[in-house]
Motif scaffolding. Structure first.
Motif, mmCIF file in Angstrom:
data_model
loop_
_atom_site.group_PDB
_atom_site.id
_atom_site.type_symbol
_atom_site.label_atom_id
_atom_site.label_comp_id
_atom_site.label_asym_id
_atom_site.label_seq_id
_atom_site.Cartn_x
_atom_site.Cartn_y
_atom_site.Cartn_z
ATOM 1 N N THR A 57 0.857 -1.192 0.000
ATOM 2 C CA THR A 57 0.000 0.000 0.000
ATOM 3 C C THR A 57 0.890 1.238 0.000
ATOM 4 O O THR A 57 2.106 1.171 0.243
ATOM 5 N N GLU A 58 0.275 2.388 -0.212
ATOM 6 C CA GLU A 58 1.009 3.656 -0.194
ATOM 7 C C GLU A 58 1.633 3.882 1.191
ATOM 8 O O GLU A 58 2.786 4.316 1.309
ATOM 9 N N GLU A 59 0.873 3.585 2.244
ATOM 10 C CA GLU A 59 1.379 3.765 3.606
ATOM 11 C C GLU A 59 2.572 2.844 3.882
ATOM 12 O O GLU A 59 3.569 3.268 4.478
ATOM 13 N N GLU A 60 2.488 1.594 3.435
ATOM 14 C CA GLU A 60 3.599 0.646 3.633
ATOM 15 C C GLU A 60 4.832 1.101 2.867
ATOM 16 O O GLU A 60 5.963 0.987 3.363
ATOM 17 N N THR A 61 4.630 1.633 1.678
ATOM 18 C CA THR A 61 5.743 2.152 0.883
ATOM 19 C C THR A 61 6.415 3.320 1.591
ATOM 20 O O THR A 61 7.649 3.410 1.632
ATOM 21 N N GLU A 62 5.621 4.206 2.188
ATOM 22 C CA GLU A 62 6.183 5.346 2.926
ATOM 23 C C GLU A 62 6.987 4.871 4.133
ATOM 24 O O GLU A 62 8.077 5.399 4.410
ATOM 25 N N ILE A 63 6.469 3.889 4.863
ATOM 26 C CA ILE A 63 7.194 3.341 6.019
ATOM 27 C C ILE A 63 8.517 2.766 5.554
ATOM 28 O O ILE A 63 9.571 2.991 6.166
ATOM 29 N N PHE A 64 8.491 2.033 4.442
ATOM 30 C CA PHE A 64 9.704 1.440 3.872
ATOM 31 C C PHE A 64 10.718 2.532 3.538
ATOM 32 O O PHE A 64 11.887 2.442 3.930
ATOM 33 N N GLU A 65 10.282 3.541 2.815
ATOM 34 C CA GLU A 65 11.196 4.608 2.394
ATOM 35 C C GLU A 65 11.761 5.372 3.587
ATOM 36 O O GLU A 65 12.946 5.725 3.597
ATOM 37 N N ASP A 66 10.922 5.621 4.603
ATOM 38 C CA ASP A 66 11.404 6.301 5.808
ATOM 39 C C ASP A 66 12.464 5.463 6.523
ATOM 40 O O ASP A 66 13.477 5.993 6.997
ATOM 41 N N ALA A 67 12.239 4.163 6.600
ATOM 42 C CA ALA A 67 13.198 3.283 7.276
ATOM 43 C C ALA A 67 14.530 3.267 6.537
ATOM 44 O O ALA A 67 15.594 3.313 7.160
ATOM 45 N N LEU A 68 14.495 3.225 5.210
ATOM 46 C CA LEU A 68 15.743 3.233 4.445
ATOM 47 C C LEU A 68 16.459 4.569 4.580
ATOM 48 O O LEU A 68 17.687 4.615 4.647
ATOM 49 N N ALA A 69 15.694 5.655 4.630
ATOM 50 C CA ALA A 69 16.301 6.978 4.788
ATOM 51 C C ALA A 69 17.033 7.074 6.121
ATOM 52 O O ALA A 69 18.111 7.661 6.206
ATOM 53 N N GLU A 70 16.466 6.490 7.179
ATOM 54 C CA GLU A 70 17.121 6.487 8.490
ATOM 55 C C GLU A 70 18.415 5.688 8.460
ATOM 56 O O GLU A 70 19.381 6.014 9.133
ATOM 57 N N ASP A 71 18.440 4.623 7.658
ATOM 58 C CA ASP A 71 19.623 3.763 7.581
ATOM 59 C C ASP A 71 20.698 4.310 6.666
ATOM 60 O O ASP A 71 21.805 3.788 6.637
ATOM 61 N N ASP A 72 20.385 5.354 5.892
ATOM 62 C CA ASP A 72 21.362 5.902 4.950
ATOM 63 C C ASP A 72 22.640 6.354 5.643
ATOM 64 O O ASP A 72 23.713 6.298 5.058
ATOM 65 N N SER A 73 22.536 6.770 6.889
ATOM 66 C CA SER A 73 23.721 7.245 7.588
ATOM 67 C C SER A 73 24.613 6.094 8.046
ATOM 68 O O SER A 73 25.787 6.282 8.318
ATOM 69 N N GLU A 74 24.061 4.910 8.105
ATOM 70 C CA GLU A 74 24.838 3.728 8.494
ATOM 71 C C GLU A 74 25.161 2.938 7.245
ATOM 72 O O GLU A 74 24.367 2.848 6.323
ATOM 73 N N GLU A 75 26.319 2.324 7.218
ATOM 74 C CA GLU A 75 26.712 1.504 6.079
ATOM 75 C C GLU A 75 26.204 0.086 6.301
ATOM 76 O O GLU A 75 26.612 -0.592 7.230
ATOM 77 N N ASP A 76 25.263 -0.342 5.463
ATOM 78 C CA ASP A 76 24.713 -1.691 5.577
ATOM 79 C C ASP A 76 25.626 -2.687 4.891
ATOM 80 O O ASP A 76 26.288 -2.377 3.910
ATOM 81 N N GLU A 77 25.618 -3.910 5.417
ATOM 82 C CA GLU A 77 26.330 -4.981 4.746
ATOM 83 C C GLU A 77 25.522 -5.369 3.522
ATOM 84 O O GLU A 77 24.303 -5.295 3.533
ATOM 85 N N PRO A 78 26.192 -5.785 2.457
ATOM 86 C CA PRO A 78 25.445 -6.173 1.265
ATOM 87 C C PRO A 78 24.588 -7.411 1.533
ATOM 88 O O PRO A 78 24.915 -8.236 2.391
ATOM 89 N N TYR A 79 23.489 -7.509 0.804
ATOM 90 C CA TYR A 79 22.589 -8.649 0.935
ATOM 91 C C TYR A 79 23.338 -9.928 0.575
ATOM 92 O O TYR A 79 24.040 -9.983 -0.428
ATOM 93 N N GLU A 80 23.206 -10.942 1.410
ATOM 94 C CA GLU A 80 23.760 -12.251 1.109
ATOM 95 C C GLU A 80 22.626 -13.256 1.148
ATOM 96 O O GLU A 80 21.980 -13.428 2.169
ATOM 97 N N PRO A 81 22.366 -13.910 0.020
ATOM 98 C CA PRO A 81 21.237 -14.835 -0.015
ATOM 99 C C PRO A 81 21.464 -16.031 0.896
ATOM 100 O O PRO A 81 22.598 -16.421 1.160
ATOM 101 N N ASP A 82 20.356 -16.572 1.395
ATOM 102 C CA ASP A 82 20.399 -17.796 2.181
ATOM 103 C C ASP A 82 21.056 -18.874 1.323
ATOM 104 O O ASP A 82 20.714 -19.038 0.149
ATOM 105 N N ALA A 83 22.008 -19.609 1.873
ATOM 106 C CA ALA A 83 22.769 -20.603 1.106
ATOM 107 C C ALA A 83 21.853 -21.640 0.474
ATOM 108 O O ALA A 83 22.046 -22.035 -0.678
ATOM 109 N N ARG A 84 20.843 -22.082 1.200
ATOM 110 C CA ARG A 84 19.930 -23.091 0.651
ATOM 111 C C ARG A 84 19.134 -22.506 -0.497
ATOM 112 O O ARG A 84 18.924 -23.152 -1.519
#
Length: 124
Positions: A57-84
């Motif tokens: 939904t639009e609201e869920e998308t906004e929550i997602f974007e806000d959460a990523l914006a907060e994390d922009d100041s921290e360096e995230d580790e790259p995504y690593e897929p589950d081995a299985r």
């Protein structure tokens, strides 16, 4: 963007294609995680309820974007897929030389829409 919904509750949002959302939300590693993770003392998934993947939904998308914006100041580790999951995906794509799908999966981010209990996380 797509949302994982369990028993009518929006659990997480992913910023990938529908195929990537289906792959990641239904892979064994993620399912193991959401059976272990808790919110308000309850596991996110009981292991039997259907995992519904729908457009965010639009609201869920906004929550997602806000959460990523907060994390922009921290360096995230790259995504690593589950081995299985990665092995199963590699087997399925063995004859496919197109690596664009792998790139999409590498760039996918997941944001949980429910508060995760600190003592009910992956380390417990």
């Amino acid at each position: 963007m797509f949302t994982l919904e369990i028993d009518g509750v929006a659990i997480a949002v992913i910023n990938g294609s529908e195929e990537v959302a289906n792959d990641l939300f239904t892979c064994d590693g993620f399912k193991d995680d959401i059976q272990t993770m808790k919110s308000d003392g309850k596991v996110l998934w009981n292991g039997t309820s259907p995992l519904k993947i729908r457009a965010a939904t639009e609201e869920e998308t906004e929550i997602f974007e806000d959460a990523l914006a907060e994390d922009d100041s921290e360096e995230d580790e790259p995504y690593e897929p589950d081995a299985r999951h990665a092995q199963a995906s590699n087997d399925d794509k063995a004859s496919d030389d197109d690596s664009d799908e792998d790139d999409e999966e590498d760039d996918a981010d997941i944001v949980f829409l429910v508060d995760i209990d600190e003592d009910g996380g992956l380390d417990s």
